[in-house]
Design a protein around this motif. Sequence first.
Motif, PDB file in Angstrom:
ATOM      1  N   GLN A 157       0.846  -1.195   0.000  1.00  0.00           N
ATOM      2  CA  GLN A 157       0.000   0.000   0.000  1.00  0.00           C
ATOM      3  C   GLN A 157       0.885   1.249   0.000  1.00  0.00           C
ATOM      4  O   GLN A 157       1.639   1.469   0.920  1.00  0.00           O
ATOM      5  N   PHE A 158       0.782   2.040  -1.056  1.00  0.00           N
ATOM      6  CA  PHE A 158       1.551   3.278  -1.153  1.00  0.00           C
ATOM      7  C   PHE A 158       0.718   4.420  -0.607  1.00  0.00           C
ATOM      8  O   PHE A 158      -0.502   4.424  -0.716  1.00  0.00           O
ATOM      9  N   ARG A 159       1.398   5.398  -0.024  1.00  0.00           N
ATOM     10  CA  ARG A 159       0.721   6.561   0.538  1.00  0.00           C
ATOM     11  C   ARG A 159       1.409   7.824   0.012  1.00  0.00           C
ATOM     12  O   ARG A 159       2.616   7.854  -0.164  1.00  0.00           O
ATOM     13  N   PRO A 160       0.628   8.869  -0.214  1.00  0.00           N
ATOM     14  CA  PRO A 160       1.232  10.125  -0.666  1.00  0.00           C
ATOM     15  C   PRO A 160       1.951  10.841   0.469  1.00  0.00           C
ATOM     16  O   PRO A 160       1.528  10.770   1.625  1.00  0.00           O
ATOM     17  N   THR A 161       3.033  11.501   0.116  1.00  0.00           N
ATOM     18  CA  THR A 161       3.733  12.350   1.081  1.00  0.00           C
ATOM     19  C   THR A 161       3.488  13.822   0.766  1.00  0.00           C
ATOM     20  O   THR A 161       3.681  14.671   1.618  1.00  0.00           O
ATOM     21  N   ASN A 162       3.071  14.105  -0.478  1.00  0.00           N
ATOM     22  CA  ASN A 162       2.758  15.473  -0.869  1.00  0.00           C
ATOM     23  C   ASN A 162       1.764  15.440  -2.030  1.00  0.00           C
ATOM     24  O   ASN A 162       1.894  14.630  -2.934  1.00  0.00           O
ATOM     25  N   ILE A 163       0.779  16.340  -1.962  1.00  0.00           N
ATOM     26  CA  ILE A 163      -0.234  16.454  -3.018  1.00  0.00           C
ATOM     27  C   ILE A 163      -0.309  17.912  -3.427  1.00  0.00           C
ATOM     28  O   ILE A 163      -0.479  18.789  -2.576  1.00  0.00           O
ATOM     29  N   THR A 164      -0.176  18.169  -4.741  1.00  0.00           N
ATOM     30  CA  THR A 164      -0.189  19.533  -5.253  1.00  0.00           C
ATOM     31  C   THR A 164      -1.183  19.644  -6.396  1.00  0.00           C
ATOM     32  O   THR A 164      -1.101  18.885  -7.368  1.00  0.00           O
ATOM     33  N   LEU A 165      -2.101  20.576  -6.279  1.00  0.00           N
ATOM     34  CA  LEU A 165      -3.015  20.896  -7.367  1.00  0.00           C
ATOM     35  C   LEU A 165      -2.421  22.072  -8.124  1.00  0.00           C
ATOM     36  O   LEU A 165      -2.284  23.163  -7.579  1.00  0.00           O
ATOM     37  N   ASN A 166      -2.026  21.836  -9.374  1.00  0.00           N
ATOM     38  CA  ASN A 166      -1.428  22.876 -10.190  1.00  0.00           C
ATOM     39  C   ASN A 166      -2.495  23.361 -11.174  1.00  0.00           C
ATOM     40  O   ASN A 166      -2.706  22.749 -12.225  1.00  0.00           O
ATOM     41  N   LYS A 167      -3.161  24.445 -10.816  1.00  0.00           N
ATOM     42  CA  LYS A 167      -4.261  24.945 -11.652  1.00  0.00           C
ATOM     43  C   LYS A 167      -3.783  25.501 -12.985  1.00  0.00           C
ATOM     44  O   LYS A 167      -4.476  25.392 -13.979  1.00  0.00           O
ATOM     45  N   SER A 168      -2.594  26.079 -13.028  1.00  0.00           N
ATOM     46  CA  SER A 168      -2.113  26.639 -14.296  1.00  0.00           C
ATOM     47  C   SER A 168      -1.759  25.536 -15.298  1.00  0.00           C
ATOM     48  O   SER A 168      -1.985  25.688 -16.490  1.00  0.00           O
ATOM     49  N   GLU A 169      -1.219  24.414 -14.823  1.00  0.00           N
ATOM     50  CA  GLU A 169      -0.893  23.296 -15.711  1.00  0.00           C
ATOM     51  C   GLU A 169      -2.031  22.286 -15.802  1.00  0.00           C
ATOM     52  O   GLU A 169      -1.940  21.319 -16.566  1.00  0.00           O
ATOM     53  N   LYS A 170      -3.094  22.504 -15.013  1.00  0.00           N
ATOM     54  CA  LYS A 170      -4.260  21.615 -14.987  1.00  0.00           C
ATOM     55  C   LYS A 170      -3.856  20.172 -14.693  1.00  0.00           C
ATOM     56  O   LYS A 170      -4.225  19.234 -15.404  1.00  0.00           O
ATOM     57  N   THR A 171      -3.078  20.024 -13.611  1.00  0.00           N
ATOM     58  CA  THR A 171      -2.649  18.697 -13.181  1.00  0.00           C
ATOM     59  C   THR A 171      -2.772  18.568 -11.662  1.00  0.00           C
ATOM     60  O   THR A 171      -2.755  19.552 -10.938  1.00  0.00           O
ATOM     61  N   LEU A 172      -2.891  17.328 -11.231  1.00  0.00           N
ATOM     62  CA  LEU A 172      -2.788  16.980  -9.825  1.00  0.00           C
ATOM     63  C   LEU A 172      -1.523  16.155  -9.707  1.00  0.00           C
ATOM     64  O   LEU A 172      -1.350  15.172 -10.440  1.00  0.00           O
ATOM     65  N   GLU A 173      -0.633  16.585  -8.828  1.00  0.00           N
ATOM     66  CA  GLU A 173       0.633  15.881  -8.682  1.00  0.00           C
ATOM     67  C   GLU A 173       0.702  15.255  -7.301  1.00  0.00           C
ATOM     68  O   GLU A 173       0.409  15.905  -6.300  1.00  0.00           O
ATOM     69  N   ILE A 174       1.088  13.990  -7.266  1.00  0.00           N
ATOM     70  CA  ILE A 174       1.240  13.276  -6.002  1.00  0.00           C
ATOM     71  C   ILE A 174       2.651  12.722  -5.929  1.00  0.00           C
ATOM     72  O   ILE A 174       3.121  12.046  -6.851  1.00  0.00           O
ATOM     73  N   LEU A 175       3.322  13.014  -4.818  1.00  0.00           N
ATOM     74  CA  LEU A 175       4.612  12.406  -4.522  1.00  0.00           C
ATOM     75  C   LEU A 175       4.326  11.282  -3.539  1.00  0.00           C
ATOM     76  O   LEU A 175       3.741  11.513  -2.477  1.00  0.00           O
ATOM     77  N   TRP A 176       4.689  10.058  -3.922  1.00  0.00           N
ATOM     78  CA  TRP A 176       4.405   8.873  -3.129  1.00  0.00           C
ATOM     79  C   TRP A 176       5.569   8.558  -2.194  1.00  0.00           C
ATOM     80  O   TRP A 176       6.701   8.970  -2.447  1.00  0.00           O
TER      81      TRP A 176
END
Length: 106
Positions: free
Chosen positions: A2-21
């Motif tokens: 089971q992987f868990r995120p350590t950081n979650i970033t919503l980048n509205k200008s690039e229209k992406t959701l980024e998750i660092l696992w």
Amino acid sequence: MQFRPTNITLNKSEKTLEILWDDGLRSQYPLSQLREACPCVECRGGHANMGMANAPDDLLQLVPQRSHTITGLRPVGNYALQPSWDDGHETGIYTWEFLRLISPQE
């Protein structure tokens, strides 16, 4: 595993959701494709179509009906995210397991 995120970033200008696992993988989800992959019963077309077996094989191959943005993002317990979308949809709960499975970088 089971992987868990350590950081979650919503980048509205690039229209992406980024998750660092927690294993170091950085997943970048295009918002429009993420909206198309919504795992809720309404979007999946009924309870029979829900679950990990019906997760998209390739998130980047999903063809969005239109461009989407996230207007709100909240955690659900310690296991998921629930986005609010600009089309008013907000019932999808994206578990860590689901997000990791559909990660374009996995």
